[in-house]
Scaffold this motif. Structure first.
Motif, PDB file in Angstrom:
ATOM      1  N   LYS A  70      11.459 -24.587  27.679  1.00 10.04           N
ATOM      2  CA  LYS A  70      11.862 -25.895  27.151  1.00 10.04           C
ATOM      3  C   LYS A  70      12.913 -25.747  26.066  1.00 10.04           C
ATOM      4  O   LYS A  70      13.851 -26.545  25.975  1.00 10.04           O
ATOM      5  CB  LYS A  70      10.629 -26.620  26.596  1.00 10.04           C
ATOM      6  CG  LYS A  70       9.682 -27.151  27.664  1.00 10.04           C
ATOM      7  CD  LYS A  70       8.542 -27.934  27.025  1.00 10.04           C
ATOM      8  CE  LYS A  70       7.625 -28.527  28.090  1.00 10.04           C
ATOM      9  NZ  LYS A  70       6.511 -29.306  27.488  1.00 10.04           N
ATOM     10  N   GLU A  71      12.770 -24.721  25.235  1.00  9.97           N
ATOM     11  CA  GLU A  71      13.725 -24.501  24.147  1.00  9.97           C
ATOM     12  C   GLU A  71      15.129 -24.245  24.679  1.00  9.97           C
ATOM     13  O   GLU A  71      16.126 -24.666  24.085  1.00  9.97           O
ATOM     14  CB  GLU A  71      13.258 -23.320  23.292  1.00  9.97           C
ATOM     15  CG  GLU A  71      14.068 -23.086  22.038  1.00  9.97           C
ATOM     16  CD  GLU A  71      13.889 -24.197  21.010  1.00  9.97           C
ATOM     17  OE1 GLU A  71      14.809 -24.382  20.191  1.00  9.97           O
ATOM     18  OE2 GLU A  71      12.840 -24.890  21.043  1.00  9.97           O
ATOM     19  N   LEU A 127       6.981 -23.119  26.421  1.00 13.33           N
ATOM     20  CA  LEU A 127       7.768 -23.554  25.266  1.00 13.33           C
ATOM     21  C   LEU A 127       9.135 -22.883  25.221  1.00 13.33           C
ATOM     22  O   LEU A 127      10.120 -23.491  24.787  1.00 13.33           O
ATOM     23  CB  LEU A 127       6.991 -23.258  23.977  1.00 13.33           C
ATOM     24  CG  LEU A 127       5.659 -24.005  23.820  1.00 13.33           C
ATOM     25  CD1 LEU A 127       4.978 -23.581  22.521  1.00 13.33           C
ATOM     26  CD2 LEU A 127       5.881 -25.514  23.837  1.00 13.33           C
ATOM     27  N   GLN A 164       5.350 -26.024  31.350  1.00 14.59           N
ATOM     28  CA  GLN A 164       4.708 -26.142  30.045  1.00 14.59           C
ATOM     29  C   GLN A 164       5.118 -25.007  29.106  1.00 14.59           C
ATOM     30  O   GLN A 164       4.636 -24.935  27.978  1.00 14.59           O
ATOM     31  CB  GLN A 164       3.177 -26.124  30.224  1.00 14.59           C
ATOM     32  CG  GLN A 164       2.642 -27.188  31.166  1.00 14.59           C
ATOM     33  CD  GLN A 164       2.989 -28.594  30.695  1.00 14.59           C
ATOM     34  OE1 GLN A 164       2.955 -28.879  29.491  1.00 14.59           O
ATOM     35  NE2 GLN A 164       3.333 -29.470  31.633  1.00 14.59           N
TER      36      GLN A 164
END
Length: 657
Positions: free
Chosen positions: A197-198, A194, A192
């Motif tokens: 994920k980026e 960020l 989760q």
């Protein structure tokens, strides 16, 4: 910080088959407490200076050894100002200040009358301190008014007791480590995140990665039979990373003349004389079991802790053809200790010299402890006298019949700083085996006081390698045709620089020595311990984690597919979780298979003559610890020039084993 899994700073990324491994440096640092200087020196010297004082001859060595590197604060006022310590003076009861232009008053009277401070230790010396911003102005203050400033990094080696306390606080068992990792994983919710994920990074948080591993076969440790009617070799079996020494050393010598010298500033009492004679009696008895024959009658001397007297007596013992001298030191002071160390490691007098702390004798006074203590002393003595303790045929670990007929020489190269401080010079150690068994070594130690930062590569390496090759040739009457080098103390980003500088230096040494003969082939291996990769086994049925066995090797998944890298856990991990050594083969024109180099490295972890257990790195890397210790000790000896003005402290050359 933390307990094993701690916060640290980014160090490097190690690429493997299944992706990168982030290596975090979480090395623990040690700091000095905000002690009064009296308490600090009592801890450092390991005795109460209030009761015994500080010998004046130790004053300059204490300053050079540690005090000149520390910051001090004065407890007279609330104003915070840091000072450096320059020297010791006379006792506070004798040191005089000049007031009102001409009147002189002792430090004791001055602080009592002017500042209403009653000194509790007037017999202790005053110290000269100064502010670096004004070095021309110095102050002589009673030692009890000077404190060590807080938050300074420890510059000295930790004692065994201190290491034990740290391990008790920081080690994490495999079971606890597994639970902590799972807890961190559940708390962080990496998928989760960020930022991850980026960057397109996903973390498989379902379970920890399971790695295939192998356990390498153990070597045979050969000794001579302890039975007089048997003249053959006896095999000691390696069990859980160690073996018992129940037989005789492989090759021994008879010691005809030896001495035990008790050194103390005071007249020895009955207890000290009795314990000195006890160890003199115990040495021949204990060593006969291992095949070392001592003359039952030793030379006994009880002398004062004075440099000139020790030098005179040592020269006298040399004239009497004494082969070994045991110096038992009781409150002898650092100058005496370092002077004797100078004789020991430089072998100035052509005899083997050993320093023994009298406190160690007292703590090992029982029969069983004394036998073990004496045995530990003589593991190194036998090899110093050109003997061989145990025999491990490292070459038999190789599978190729052609390779087994080759003549191997093993090198260990270590470059390290004493501490993280820029104020201490780096120490470089180059060690080379004197035979293909890897049981006897010679070393060269480079100590460079002018250098204040770690050396990226070793100056004059070709000279040291050539000298060690000559040692091998003189010992065997032939030169090796295969060189295996284990290199420690290399940063991850320095591999190319190391190969560009050190490999040509090694080849240059060979060209100068071999002439038109074929040059030896080389295998260059980097040894890394400064990582935090740990391994443990997990039993799904019992849901328990345990340490890996000695000889466990991992060479897939978390290393490069096309590389020549592997993790080897050679030793037994008792406290904490197994942390194997990481080996990276940077260059190999010998043509080793991965199995050969792994097995050979594992065998070399059994060849340290000082112990009967498997060590965590090969002996060519482990043995330079003595060379570095010699350099660290001798680099601080300020009395050397009194005995030999020709000594050059920039390069210390020694030969041990």
């Amino acid at each position: 910080g933390g307990r094993g899994i701690g916060s640290g700073f980014y160090q490097a990324i190690v690429f493997g088959e299944h992706g990168p491994t982030l290596n975090i440096n979480n090395i623990y640092r040690y700091f000095y407490q905000n002690y009064n200087l009296i308490e600090f020196l009592s801890c450092y010297l390991n005795y109460d200076i209030r009761k015994y004082g500080i010998p004046p001859k130790d004053h300059p060595l204490l300053v050079q050894n540690i005090l000149m590197f520390l910051w001090f604060v004065i407890s007279l006022s609330n104003k915070i100002c840091q000072y450096r310590l320059k020297s010791f003076g006379c006792p506070a009861s004798e040191h005089k200040y000049t007031i009102n232009g001409s009147k002189q008053i002792t430090a004791v009277d001055y602080f009592r009358d002017k500042l209403n401070i009653r000194l509790c230790n007037p017999h202790l010396p005053v110290v000269e301190v100064y502010n670096p911003n004004d070095e021309n102005q110095s102050y002589f203050l009673p030692i009890e008014l000077v404190n060590v400033d807080k938050g300074q990094t420890n510059l000295q080696s930790l004692t065994t007791a201190q290491h034990a306390k740290i391990e008790k606080k920081t080690v994490v068992s495999p079971e606890e480590r597994y639970k902590m990792i799972r807890h961190i994983d559940n708390e962080r919710e990496f998928n989760q995140d960020l930022y991850l994920k980026e960057f397109g990074i996903t973390v498989n948080a379902d379970e920890m990665i399971m790695l295939p591993a192998r356990i390498l076969p153990r070597p045979k440790i050969k000794y001579k039979s302890s039975h007089d009617d048997l003249d053959g070799n006896v095999i000691e079996r390696v069990q859980i990373g160690k073996w018992c020494l129940n037989n005789r050393f492989d090759k021994t010598y008879e010691i005809r003349t030896w001495a035990v010298v008790f050194v103390s500033p005071h007249e020895p009492n009955d207890h000290q004389i009795g314990l000195t004679r006890k160890i003199a009696q115990k040495i021949p008895e204990a060593m006969l079991k291992y095949g070392i024959r001592f003359n039952p009658s030793s030379i006994e001397k009880f002398i004062a802790a004075e440099e000139e007297k020790i030098l005179v007596h040592t020269i006298e013992l040399r004239k009497r053809k004494c082969e070994i001298i045991f110096y038992i030191l009781h409150q002898a002071g650092y100058c005496i200790y370092y002077m004797i160390k100078c004789f020991e490691y430089w072998k100035k007098l052509g005899i083997v010299i050993r320093c023994i702390d009298f406190k160690h004798l007292e703590s090992n006074n029982t029969s069983s402890k004394m036998n073990q203590y004496v045995r530990n002393l003589f593991g190194i003595f036998n090899t110093t006298a050109d003997g061989v303790n145990q025999f491990v045929s490292s070459i038999q670990s190789l599978t190729s019949p052609l390779v087994q007929r080759d003549i191997f020489m093993f090198f260990g190269i270590v470059c390290t700083n004493r501490t993280c401080s820029r104020e201490r010079p780096p120490i470089v150690t180059i060690i080379g085996s004197k035979d293909s068994t890897g049981t006897k070594y010679a070393d060269r130690v480079q100590f460079s006081p002018q250098e204040k930062i770690p050396l990226e590569f070793i100056n004059d390496l070709h000279i040291y390698v050539r000298e060690l090759l000559c040692e091998f040739s003189n010992y065997n009457s032939y030169l090796p045709n295969k060189l295996i080098l284990y290199r420690a103390g290399v940063d991850d980003g320095s591999f190319e620089k190391i190969l560009d500088n050190e490999l040509p230096a090694i080849r240059r040494a060979c060209q100068e020595l071999y002439g038109h003969n074929p040059l030896p082939k080389i295998c260059f291996i980097v040894v890394k311990n400064d990582h935090n990769t740990c391994f443990f086994t997990f039993d799904e049925q019992s849901n328990q984690a345990n340490n890996v066995q000695p000889g466990t090797v991992i060479d897939t998944d978390i290393v490069l597919r096309n590389g020549f890298d592997f993790y080897l856990n050679s030793h037994t991990t008792i406290p904490g979780t197994s942390q194997p050594t990481f080996y990276q083969v940077l260059y190999d024109d010998i043509g080793f298979t991965s199995d050969d180099i792994q097995q050979l490295t594992y065998y070399l972890c059994h060849t340290d003559v000082r112990c009967t257990n498997v060590i965590h790195v090969p002996a060519p890397i482990h043995c330079p610890g003595d060379g570095r210790r010699v350099a660290l000790e001798l680099s601080q000896v300020i009395v050397l020039s009194e005995y030999d003005p020709m000594l050059n402290m920039n390069n210390i050359f020694g030969c041990f084993y």
